[in-house]
Design an enzyme around this catalytic site. Sequence first.
Site, short mmCIF file in Angstrom:
data_model
loop_
_atom_site.label_atom_id
_atom_site.label_comp_id
_atom_site.label_asym_id
_atom_site.label_seq_id
_atom_site.Cartn_x
_atom_site.Cartn_y
_atom_site.Cartn_z
N HIS A 1 16.53 -0.39 32.12
CA HIS A 1 15.21 -0.83 32.59
C HIS A 1 14.49 0.37 33.17
CE1 HIS A 1 17.07 -0.68 36.62
NE2 HIS A 1 18.08 -1.31 36.07
N ASP B 1 27.97 -1.37 41.92
CA ASP B 1 26.59 -1.11 41.52
C ASP B 1 25.81 -0.96 42.82
OD1 ASP B 1 23.99 -1.11 40.59
OD2 ASP B 1 24.30 -2.75 39.17
N ASP C 1 11.52 -15.28 65.92
CA ASP C 1 10.67 -14.09 66.00
C ASP C 1 11.38 -12.85 65.44
OD1 ASP C 1 12.52 -13.98 67.97
OD2 ASP C 1 11.14 -13.35 69.56
N HIS D 1 24.12 -8.25 28.47
CA HIS D 1 22.85 -7.78 29.05
C HIS D 1 22.31 -6.61 28.25
CE1 HIS D 1 24.79 -4.33 31.07
NE2 HIS D 1 25.72 -5.17 31.51
N TYR E 1 32.60 -7.01 29.81
CA TYR E 1 33.10 -7.98 30.80
C TYR E 1 33.96 -8.99 30.07
CZ TYR E 1 28.89 -5.80 32.60
OH TYR E 1 27.95 -4.88 32.93
N GLU F 1 22.88 1.67 31.12
CA GLU F 1 23.95 0.95 31.82
C GLU F 1 24.69 -0.05 30.95
OE1 GLU F 1 22.50 -1.97 34.73
OE2 GLU F 1 20.51 -1.13 34.47
N ARG G 1 31.10 -1.45 34.04
CA ARG G 1 29.73 -0.99 33.74
C ARG G 1 29.64 0.45 34.21
NH1 ARG G 1 27.13 -4.86 35.61
NH2 ARG G 1 26.49 -4.20 37.69
N HIS H 1 13.77 -2.39 39.30
CA HIS H 1 13.32 -2.77 37.96
C HIS H 1 11.83 -2.46 37.96
CE1 HIS H 1 16.89 -5.80 37.68
NE2 HIS H 1 17.26 -4.53 37.59
N GLU I 1 26.54 3.16 34.88
CA GLU I 1 25.07 3.21 34.93
C GLU I 1 24.59 4.52 35.51
OE1 GLU I 1 23.27 0.26 37.53
OE2 GLU I 1 21.33 0.55 36.55
N HIS J 1 26.01 -10.64 38.70
CA HIS J 1 25.27 -10.44 39.96
C HIS J 1 26.13 -10.76 41.18
CE1 HIS J 1 21.16 -10.85 37.75
NE2 HIS J 1 21.72 -9.67 37.57
N ASP K 1 19.87 3.88 41.16
CA ASP K 1 20.58 2.70 40.67
C ASP K 1 21.79 3.19 39.87
OD1 ASP K 1 21.32 0.25 39.70
OD2 ASP K 1 19.55 -0.06 38.45
#
Length: 436
Positions: A351, A257, A37, A347, A386, A382, A403, A358, A405, A240, A268
């Site tokens: 976005h 991130d 629950d 990448h 890597y 961004e 990165r 996104h 961003e 990710h 973001d």
Amino acid sequence: MAINLDEFRARRELLIKAMGEGVAIIPTSPELVRNRDSHYPYRFDSYFYYLSAFKEPESVLFIMAGATPKTILFCRDKDMEREIWDGFRYGPNGALAEFGFDEAYSITKLDEIAPKLLANQEKLFYSFGAEAVWDLRVNNWLNQLRSQARTGVSVPNEVVDVRKCLDEMRLYKSAYEIEIMRHSSDIAAAAHQRAMQFVKPGVMEYEVEAEFLHEFYRRGAQSPAYTSIVAGGANACTLHYNQNNAKLSDGDLVLIDAGCELDGYASDITRTFPINGKFSSAQKDLYELVLASQSAAIAKVLPNADWNAPHEAALDVLIRGFIDLGLCKGSPDEVLENGSYRQFYMHRTGHWLGLDVHDAGEYKDKQGGWRKLKKGMALTVEPGCYVRPSENVPEHFWNIGIRIEDDVVVTETGSEVITKAAPKTILEIEALMQDD
Ligand code: GLY
Ligand code: MN
Ligand code: MN
């Protein structure tokens, strides 16, 4: 910030105009059981919220277009017993008084009233495929009407994905939305500053994540906008990564991130900085390159520029830098053509950003070309780099993941970087980290 109900009403009116005729059904998200629950924290559906400002689960909005347009909310009843356990509910009367719908009914009356609202309408605006439980329910209503065909009742003979209309509306942020997004960005930027002051060798990634959560909630955000990535050293090369359970080591960078959700709107931000407060020479080389590529990309966020222009600008700078640093071989055109840069940058550069991290909205126009940026659109910029260990890569670059961003809004004449309060030059970062 107080909810601007006039704006929500105006959105419903705009949708009615876009529909021309017919009925739209926009349900909110279901509650999700975590186990037994216990539920996951509830998050309303973005399309539903965009039109209603209503945050309670078990709600659905009907919008009738045509000669006598009206908006109808179905929501949970007031229920003293449930309110004692779970908290306040508006109930249909409360929702009607507070949110400006034309009619509101108990959600328990939905199966009785919905077929009547669908009867004899030419068009149904609904997103089949988004939520199986709702699909089944809407199909049942349609089948009920089909079974009444001999009494002269007709069933909508055209189904339009209501998201298509709403995506286009959501893409252009109003001054009210941009104000919330600025605030959401300010909170996330403050959390990134806090992390820079907190990080030192030996700290665990999850401790840093906890600093973010503390700062988000302390400043009034309702939740993170997505699962935070706190990636020390080689972990930053997993795009990710979100285990966030490793120890931060002296001499490594940490890539974070993390953004928050404020009144429905996501921020973001990614920042990458040295765990010991000082960039090494190899880290500096790659960091300055990513920062230069980001500046080049942001400079291309302009009204009437192609959606892809920032990506192309970032890629151009990165490719030239990869060649200079011995990561890629050949001329910039050759590296672009043969795609060898993808070993280090795999990448895209951004976005749409808004209610969803996104966010809604097409990236191409009807002719298949990149759409043009327009005033009020919000996007991330961004770029990154890597470098996994590999024979074709100088060893001093191994396991560096970077990165940077930011969140950017297209203005009348250029752009506004709404996340600029998060430090990102080497000078700013090193000064902040040495400042005890
Ligand atoms: N944080 C998700 C992204 O940067 O796209
Ligand atoms: Mn992003
Ligand atoms: Mn991000």
